[in-house]
Design a protein around this motif. Sequence first.
Motif, PDB file in Angstrom:
ATOM      1  N   SER A   1       0.843  -1.194   0.000  1.00  0.00           N
ATOM      2  CA  SER A   1       0.000   0.000   0.000  1.00  0.00           C
ATOM      3  C   SER A   1       0.878   1.244   0.000  1.00  0.00           C
ATOM      4  O   SER A   1       2.056   1.184   0.364  1.00  0.00           O
ATOM      5  CB  SER A   1      -0.909  -0.004   1.225  1.00  0.00           C
ATOM      6  OG  SER A   1      -0.138   0.029   2.404  1.00  0.00           O
ATOM      7  N   PRO A   2       0.338   2.375  -0.398  1.00  0.00           N
ATOM      8  CA  PRO A   2       1.126   3.616  -0.419  1.00  0.00           C
ATOM      9  C   PRO A   2       1.758   3.952   0.928  1.00  0.00           C
ATOM     10  O   PRO A   2       2.862   4.490   0.974  1.00  0.00           O
ATOM     11  CB  PRO A   2       0.112   4.689  -0.832  1.00  0.00           C
ATOM     12  CG  PRO A   2      -0.918   3.939  -1.618  1.00  0.00           C
ATOM     13  CD  PRO A   2      -1.008   2.587  -0.961  1.00  0.00           C
ATOM     14  N   ASP A   3       1.082   3.613   2.027  1.00  0.00           N
ATOM     15  CA  ASP A   3       1.658   3.911   3.341  1.00  0.00           C
ATOM     16  C   ASP A   3       2.487   2.749   3.885  1.00  0.00           C
ATOM     17  O   ASP A   3       2.968   2.796   5.012  1.00  0.00           O
ATOM     18  CB  ASP A   3       0.566   4.310   4.336  1.00  0.00           C
ATOM     19  CG  ASP A   3      -0.366   3.164   4.692  1.00  0.00           C
ATOM     20  OD1 ASP A   3      -0.224   2.059   4.124  1.00  0.00           O
ATOM     21  OD2 ASP A   3      -1.247   3.378   5.543  1.00  0.00           O
ATOM     22  N   ASP A   4       2.656   1.694   3.097  1.00  0.00           N
ATOM     23  CA  ASP A   4       3.479   0.525   3.421  1.00  0.00           C
ATOM     24  C   ASP A   4       2.997  -0.222   4.667  1.00  0.00           C
ATOM     25  O   ASP A   4       3.783  -0.823   5.372  1.00  0.00           O
ATOM     26  CB  ASP A   4       4.955   0.924   3.563  1.00  0.00           C
ATOM     27  CG  ASP A   4       5.879  -0.269   3.382  1.00  0.00           C
ATOM     28  OD1 ASP A   4       5.538  -1.170   2.601  1.00  0.00           O
ATOM     29  OD2 ASP A   4       6.939  -0.308   4.045  1.00  0.00           O
ATOM     30  N   THR A   5       1.700  -0.195   4.917  1.00  0.00           N
ATOM     31  CA  THR A   5       1.172  -0.926   6.073  1.00  0.00           C
ATOM     32  C   THR A   5       0.418  -2.189   5.669  1.00  0.00           C
ATOM     33  O   THR A   5       0.148  -3.034   6.513  1.00  0.00           O
ATOM     34  CB  THR A   5       0.214  -0.046   6.903  1.00  0.00           C
ATOM     35  OG1 THR A   5      -0.878   0.360   6.072  1.00  0.00           O
ATOM     36  CG2 THR A   5       0.937   1.168   7.477  1.00  0.00           C
TER      37      THR A   5
ATOM     38  N   ILE B   1     -13.184  -1.505  -1.395  1.00  0.00           N
ATOM     39  CA  ILE B   1     -13.293  -2.341  -0.195  1.00  0.00           C
ATOM     40  C   ILE B   1     -13.690  -1.460   0.974  1.00  0.00           C
ATOM     41  O   ILE B   1     -13.135  -0.379   1.175  1.00  0.00           O
ATOM     42  CB  ILE B   1     -11.967  -3.067   0.074  1.00  0.00           C
ATOM     43  CG1 ILE B   1     -11.681  -3.962  -1.125  1.00  0.00           C
ATOM     44  CG2 ILE B   1     -12.021  -3.858   1.375  1.00  0.00           C
ATOM     45  CD1 ILE B   1     -10.362  -4.631  -1.115  1.00  0.00           C
ATOM     46  N   LYS B   2     -14.659  -1.934   1.723  1.00  0.00           N
ATOM     47  CA  LYS B   2     -15.143  -1.211   2.901  1.00  0.00           C
ATOM     48  C   LYS B   2     -14.992  -2.093   4.121  1.00  0.00           C
ATOM     49  O   LYS B   2     -15.412  -3.250   4.120  1.00  0.00           O
ATOM     50  CB  LYS B   2     -16.619  -0.822   2.754  1.00  0.00           C
ATOM     51  CG  LYS B   2     -16.918   0.050   1.568  1.00  0.00           C
ATOM     52  CD  LYS B   2     -16.320   1.417   1.714  1.00  0.00           C
ATOM     53  CE  LYS B   2     -16.718   2.281   0.522  1.00  0.00           C
ATOM     54  NZ  LYS B   2     -15.826   3.366   0.292  1.00  0.00           N
ATOM     55  N   VAL B   3     -14.394  -1.522   5.161  1.00  0.00           N
ATOM     56  CA  VAL B   3     -14.295  -2.184   6.462  1.00  0.00           C
ATOM     57  C   VAL B   3     -15.307  -1.491   7.363  1.00  0.00           C
ATOM     58  O   VAL B   3     -15.288  -0.257   7.506  1.00  0.00           O
ATOM     59  CB  VAL B   3     -12.866  -2.077   7.040  1.00  0.00           C
ATOM     60  CG1 VAL B   3     -12.793  -2.711   8.419  1.00  0.00           C
ATOM     61  CG2 VAL B   3     -11.858  -2.716   6.092  1.00  0.00           C
TER      62      VAL B   3
ATOM     63  N   SER C   1     -11.845   3.600   7.620  1.00  0.00           N
ATOM     64  CA  SER C   1     -11.825   4.294   6.336  1.00  0.00           C
ATOM     65  C   SER C   1     -10.435   4.261   5.705  1.00  0.00           C
ATOM     66  O   SER C   1     -10.297   3.975   4.506  1.00  0.00           O
ATOM     67  CB  SER C   1     -12.279   5.743   6.528  1.00  0.00           C
ATOM     68  OG  SER C   1     -12.193   6.448   5.320  1.00  0.00           O
ATOM     69  N   SER C   2      -9.403   4.548   6.482  1.00  0.00           N
ATOM     70  CA  SER C   2      -8.047   4.548   5.915  1.00  0.00           C
ATOM     71  C   SER C   2      -7.608   3.142   5.538  1.00  0.00           C
ATOM     72  O   SER C   2      -6.952   2.945   4.513  1.00  0.00           O
ATOM     73  CB  SER C   2      -7.047   5.193   6.888  1.00  0.00           C
ATOM     74  OG  SER C   2      -6.872   4.406   8.050  1.00  0.00           O
TER      75      SER C   2
END
Length: 174
Positions: A17-21, A126-128, A47-48
């Motif tokens: 992912s862009p934030d590398d998580t 995708i929604k959590v 959301s994030s």
Amino acid sequence: MGVLADRLNTMTVRVCSPDDTVRLYLTGGGQLHLEFARGSLLEHTESSLSKQLSHVCTMAVRRRRQGMATAVREAIADMDSDEDDTFTRQPPPTRAAPSEPPITALGRSPRSLVTVRRIPGAIFDIKVRKGTLARFNAEQVIAEFHEAFNAAATDYKRQAAALRKSGAARGSAP
């Protein structure tokens, strides 16, 4: 065809992912592996996390499609001509890329914690569900994601088969 099958079966797509998580791996055998960086679920909101999951799924499926197309092109280019020169190593005629069927597939996890929607263009939304990260650990979220992703894939395959069947029925009509 053995060489092509080997190439496709050994192909692995890795996306971060862009934030590398969030990391997602797709193997040629159709296996999907999802992992979260240590402690990252404490930093994310639903959301994030949804945005990061949407990104890695979209990129992984697109890269897998590109890798498969490259493997097919390379296998065709590597074919040896036989004695009667059936294969002349001429580039294949250019054809328009097959368009993706107009399918929107939906999948939900058993507890409805994760919803996966695949829209035309291999775009994933995708929604959590809110409250998920406070109540469930990473392994549980991953299991819910897998179930939702598999349900969306099943829905996509079902709709694609129905489209092919209706297209074949129209094509065979006098």
